[in-house]
Design a protein around this motif. Structure first.
Motif, PDB file in Angstrom:
ATOM      1  N   LEU A 171       0.852  -1.301  -0.022  1.00  0.00           N
ATOM      2  CA  LEU A 171      -0.026  -0.017  -0.053  1.00  0.00           C
ATOM      3  C   LEU A 171       0.706   1.126  -0.017  1.00  0.00           C
ATOM      4  O   LEU A 171       0.621   2.158  -0.752  1.00  0.00           O
ATOM      5  CB  LEU A 171      -0.748  -0.077   1.238  1.00  0.00           C
ATOM      6  CG  LEU A 171      -2.013   1.290   1.529  1.00  0.00           C
ATOM      7  CD1 LEU A 171      -2.520   1.538   0.319  1.00  0.00           C
ATOM      8  CD2 LEU A 171      -2.617   0.927   2.722  1.00  0.00           C
ATOM      9  N   ARG A 172       2.041   1.210   0.623  1.00  0.00           N
ATOM     10  CA  ARG A 172       2.704   2.313   0.983  1.00  0.00           C
ATOM     11  C   ARG A 172       3.702   2.818  -0.485  1.00  0.00           C
ATOM     12  O   ARG A 172       3.495   3.673  -0.890  1.00  0.00           O
ATOM     13  CB  ARG A 172       3.668   2.161   1.842  1.00  0.00           C
ATOM     14  CG  ARG A 172       4.456   3.453   2.247  1.00  0.00           C
ATOM     15  CD  ARG A 172       5.437   3.531   3.566  1.00  0.00           C
ATOM     16  NE  ARG A 172       5.859   4.802   4.012  1.00  0.00           N
ATOM     17  CZ  ARG A 172       6.883   5.447   4.030  1.00  0.00           C
ATOM     18  NH1 ARG A 172       7.863   4.643   3.926  1.00  0.00           N
ATOM     19  NH2 ARG A 172       7.164   6.478   4.285  1.00  0.00           N
ATOM     20  N   LEU A 173       4.171   1.523  -1.119  1.00  0.00           N
ATOM     21  CA  LEU A 173       4.393   1.911  -2.527  1.00  0.00           C
ATOM     22  C   LEU A 173       3.419   2.592  -3.501  1.00  0.00           C
ATOM     23  O   LEU A 173       3.805   3.427  -4.186  1.00  0.00           O
ATOM     24  CB  LEU A 173       4.755   0.348  -3.145  1.00  0.00           C
ATOM     25  CG  LEU A 173       5.428   0.354  -4.762  1.00  0.00           C
ATOM     26  CD1 LEU A 173       6.569   1.299  -4.750  1.00  0.00           C
ATOM     27  CD2 LEU A 173       5.389  -0.966  -5.266  1.00  0.00           C
ATOM     28  N   TYR A 178       3.819   6.939 -14.724  1.00  0.00           N
ATOM     29  CA  TYR A 178       5.327   6.419 -15.376  1.00  0.00           C
ATOM     30  C   TYR A 178       5.792   5.367 -14.251  1.00  0.00           C
ATOM     31  O   TYR A 178       6.806   5.085 -14.770  1.00  0.00           O
ATOM     32  CB  TYR A 178       5.911   7.593 -15.784  1.00  0.00           C
ATOM     33  CG  TYR A 178       5.642   8.685 -16.903  1.00  0.00           C
ATOM     34  CD1 TYR A 178       4.910   7.829 -17.990  1.00  0.00           C
ATOM     35  CD2 TYR A 178       5.648   9.680 -16.767  1.00  0.00           C
ATOM     36  CE1 TYR A 178       4.499   8.788 -19.008  1.00  0.00           C
ATOM     37  CE2 TYR A 178       5.047  10.579 -17.761  1.00  0.00           C
ATOM     38  CZ  TYR A 178       4.749  10.084 -18.921  1.00  0.00           C
ATOM     39  OH  TYR A 178       4.055  10.842 -19.722  1.00  0.00           O
ATOM     40  N   ALA A 179       5.295   5.406 -13.123  1.00  0.00           N
ATOM     41  CA  ALA A 179       5.979   4.402 -12.152  1.00  0.00           C
ATOM     42  C   ALA A 179       7.544   4.659 -12.071  1.00  0.00           C
ATOM     43  O   ALA A 179       8.422   3.814 -12.298  1.00  0.00           O
ATOM     44  CB  ALA A 179       5.992   2.957 -12.629  1.00  0.00           C
ATOM     45  N   GLY A 236      12.907   1.499   2.073  1.00  0.00           N
ATOM     46  CA  GLY A 236      12.051   0.074   2.429  1.00  0.00           C
ATOM     47  C   GLY A 236      11.391  -0.258   1.408  1.00  0.00           C
ATOM     48  O   GLY A 236      10.859  -1.397   1.234  1.00  0.00           O
ATOM     49  N   LEU A 237      11.112   0.439   0.387  1.00  0.00           N
ATOM     50  CA  LEU A 237       9.757   0.275  -0.404  1.00  0.00           C
ATOM     51  C   LEU A 237      10.559  -0.649  -1.544  1.00  0.00           C
ATOM     52  O   LEU A 237       9.700  -1.468  -2.352  1.00  0.00           O
ATOM     53  CB  LEU A 237       9.278   1.442  -1.342  1.00  0.00           C
ATOM     54  CG  LEU A 237       8.323   2.255  -0.278  1.00  0.00           C
ATOM     55  CD1 LEU A 237       7.983   3.630  -0.965  1.00  0.00           C
ATOM     56  CD2 LEU A 237       7.367   1.342   0.587  1.00  0.00           C
ATOM     57  N   SER A 238      11.740  -1.015  -1.785  1.00  0.00           N
ATOM     58  CA  SER A 238      12.546  -2.041  -2.540  1.00  0.00           C
ATOM     59  C   SER A 238      11.680  -3.296  -2.146  1.00  0.00           C
ATOM     60  O   SER A 238      11.560  -4.281  -3.300  1.00  0.00           O
ATOM     61  CB  SER A 238      13.782  -2.053  -2.533  1.00  0.00           C
ATOM     62  OG  SER A 238      14.358  -2.209  -0.978  1.00  0.00           O
ATOM     63  N   VAL A 239      11.312  -3.658  -0.891  1.00  0.00           N
ATOM     64  CA  VAL A 239      10.739  -4.627  -0.551  1.00  0.00           C
ATOM     65  C   VAL A 239       9.393  -4.908  -1.399  1.00  0.00           C
ATOM     66  O   VAL A 239       9.350  -5.980  -2.151  1.00  0.00           O
ATOM     67  CB  VAL A 239      10.126  -4.946   0.898  1.00  0.00           C
ATOM     68  CG1 VAL A 239       9.320  -5.938   1.134  1.00  0.00           C
ATOM     69  CG2 VAL A 239      11.556  -4.704   1.716  1.00  0.00           C
ATOM     70  N   TRP A 245       1.163  -1.476  -9.782  1.00  0.00           N
ATOM     71  CA  TRP A 245       1.540  -0.886  -8.484  1.00  0.00           C
ATOM     72  C   TRP A 245       0.286  -0.351  -7.534  1.00  0.00           C
ATOM     73  O   TRP A 245       0.131  -0.413  -6.546  1.00  0.00           O
ATOM     74  CB  TRP A 245       2.625   0.154  -8.401  1.00  0.00           C
ATOM     75  CG  TRP A 245       4.055  -0.145  -8.508  1.00  0.00           C
ATOM     76  CD1 TRP A 245       4.386  -1.602  -8.772  1.00  0.00           C
ATOM     77  CD2 TRP A 245       5.313   0.545  -8.711  1.00  0.00           C
ATOM     78  NE1 TRP A 245       5.614  -1.687  -9.238  1.00  0.00           N
ATOM     79  CE2 TRP A 245       6.227  -0.433  -8.958  1.00  0.00           C
ATOM     80  CE3 TRP A 245       5.595   1.764  -8.815  1.00  0.00           C
ATOM     81  CZ2 TRP A 245       7.558   0.088  -9.191  1.00  0.00           C
ATOM     82  CZ3 TRP A 245       6.809   2.186  -8.808  1.00  0.00           C
ATOM     83  CH2 TRP A 245       7.825   1.264  -9.136  1.00  0.00           C
ATOM     84  N   THR A 246      -0.434   0.527  -8.531  1.00  0.00           N
ATOM     85  CA  THR A 246      -1.455   1.018  -7.941  1.00  0.00           C
ATOM     86  C   THR A 246      -2.898   0.134  -7.942  1.00  0.00           C
ATOM     87  O   THR A 246      -3.468  -0.067  -6.620  1.00  0.00           O
ATOM     88  CB  THR A 246      -2.415   2.109  -9.061  1.00  0.00           C
ATOM     89  OG1 THR A 246      -2.569   1.399 -10.124  1.00  0.00           O
ATOM     90  CG2 THR A 246      -1.344   3.270  -9.010  1.00  0.00           C
ATOM     91  N   LEU A 247      -2.602  -1.312  -8.440  1.00  0.00           N
ATOM     92  CA  LEU A 247      -3.435  -2.391  -8.324  1.00  0.00           C
ATOM     93  C   LEU A 247      -3.191  -2.916  -7.194  1.00  0.00           C
ATOM     94  O   LEU A 247      -4.150  -3.350  -6.199  1.00  0.00           O
ATOM     95  CB  LEU A 247      -3.462  -3.302  -9.509  1.00  0.00           C
ATOM     96  CG  LEU A 247      -4.350  -4.299  -9.661  1.00  0.00           C
ATOM     97  CD1 LEU A 247      -6.083  -3.876  -9.475  1.00  0.00           C
ATOM     98  CD2 LEU A 247      -4.359  -5.119 -10.733  1.00  0.00           C
ATOM     99  N   GLY A 248      -1.772  -2.951  -6.905  1.00  0.00           N
ATOM    100  CA  GLY A 248      -1.246  -3.409  -5.655  1.00  0.00           C
ATOM    101  C   GLY A 248      -1.721  -2.630  -4.167  1.00  0.00           C
ATOM    102  O   GLY A 248      -2.452  -3.211  -3.316  1.00  0.00           O
TER     103      GLY A 248
END
Ligand code: CCH
Length: 292
Positions: free
Chosen positions: A43-45, A64-65, A80-83, A104-107
């Motif tokens: 969610l944070r990503l 564009y991620a 930490g968002l590399s996780v 990522w947004t679907l995540g």
């Protein structure tokens, strides 16, 4: 699978539901990681990928991620968002046709919904950009600051006070990690279930400054096991923020409704309308709903 990489493959809502389902499975495969769910970090990503938007220049946002590229991936706020990006990469290997911004947004949508949150209407259509689209450091909020800073950051994205307070309720989920942000601990006793407990605890607990060598943060006087960031606490101190925070503490349905609307908007920041594959947003099903 072969058909999915063919150039003429046009994914349907059902294809995106399959991606959602795969993300939902991965959220649950966290084992001993944190509180047993990858939902909060995923969610944070989604939030950090979208919250770079600047309405005055039209730059940033989820299209564009750009967090795939340095230096954005190395910005302090993204520690930490590399996780989460690594987990999403596993999904990308299986569904190579999806753009990173959509993935990522679907995540983010899957994380909220699978952790018992409200349904989030979502549209597909983001495209992959390049390193030159990456945003400068400083576009995401700094937790050590006060109300003027929070307003500067979120007004730049186009949000108002009510939406700011609703979005910050996501801190019902997850925790701070001293090796990522410097802060430490969870906000609520149920960090993998989406509730309005963040607001309830803000008003019901007595919050005192934690005595430690780390950055200034608050702890609850009763158990000393929960935390609030300075920016969280401001939601009870600023008159306008407080009005909304109190309303969400008193009414979980109102919080769910307002969070859903604001988060759906957040996920679409920076995406030109004509790029969306459908004019009506989709509501994807949770894994539980598909079992029924
Ligand atoms: Fe947040 N957040 N956030 N946040 N956040 C942190 C963790 C999470 C701020 C700062 C921090 C939103 C708004 C704000 C999540 C979702 C949202 C951390 C700890 C800091 C610091 C990071 C770490 O150490 O791992 C600030 C400041 C603001 C606003 O002013 C909004 C909006 C959202 C989503 C809608 C989630 C989820 C986490 C937990 C991540 C995890 O790994 O558990």
């Amino acid at each position: 699978q072969a058909a999915k990489v063919a150039a003429n493959f046009t994914p349907t809502k059902e294809d995106y539901q399959k991606v959602y389902n795969r993300i939902a499975e991965i959220i649950d495969e966290a084992g001993e990681y944190d509180d047993g769910s990858f939902g909060p970090v995923i969610l944070r990503l989604a939030w950090h990928a979208s919250g770079t938007y600047d309405k005055s220049t039209g730059t940033g946002g989820s299209n564009y991620a750009t967090m795939r590229f340095e230096p954005e991936s190395l910005h302090g706020a993204n520690a930490g968002l590399s996780v989460a990006r690594g987990l999403m990469e596993k999904v990308k290997q299986e569904f190579s046709w999806i753009s990173y911004g959509d993935l990522w947004t679907l995540g983010g949508v899957a994380a909220v919904q699978e952790m018992a949150g409200p349904k989030i209407p979502w549209r597909a259509g983001r495209i992959d950009g390049f390193a030159e689209h990456a945003t400068p450091d400083g576009r995401l909020p700094d937790a050590s600051q006060g109300a003027p800073h929070i307003r500067d950051i979120f007004y730049r994205m186009g949000f108002n006070d009510q939406e700011i307070v609703a979005l910050c309720g996501a801190h019902a989920l997850g925790r701070c990690h001293s090796n990522r942000s410097g802060y430490e601990g969870p906000w609520t006793f149920s960090p993998t279930t989406f509730t309005n407990d963040f607001y309830k605890l803000l008003f019901e607990e007595k919050w005192v400054w934690k005595k430690w060598s780390g950055p200034k943060q608050l702890e609850d006087k009763t158990t000393k096991s929960l935390m609030m960031l300075p920016t969280d606490y401001v939601l009870t101190q600023d008159k306008s923020f407080k009005k909304y925070a109190k309303a969400y503490a008193d009414d979980n349905d109102l919080f769910f409704k307002d969070f859903s609307a604001a988060f759906a908007t957040l996920m679409e920041l920076g995406v030109p309308t004509q790029q969306f594959v459908s004019s009506e947003p989709w509501t994807l099903k949770t894994l539980d709903e598909q079992k029924a």
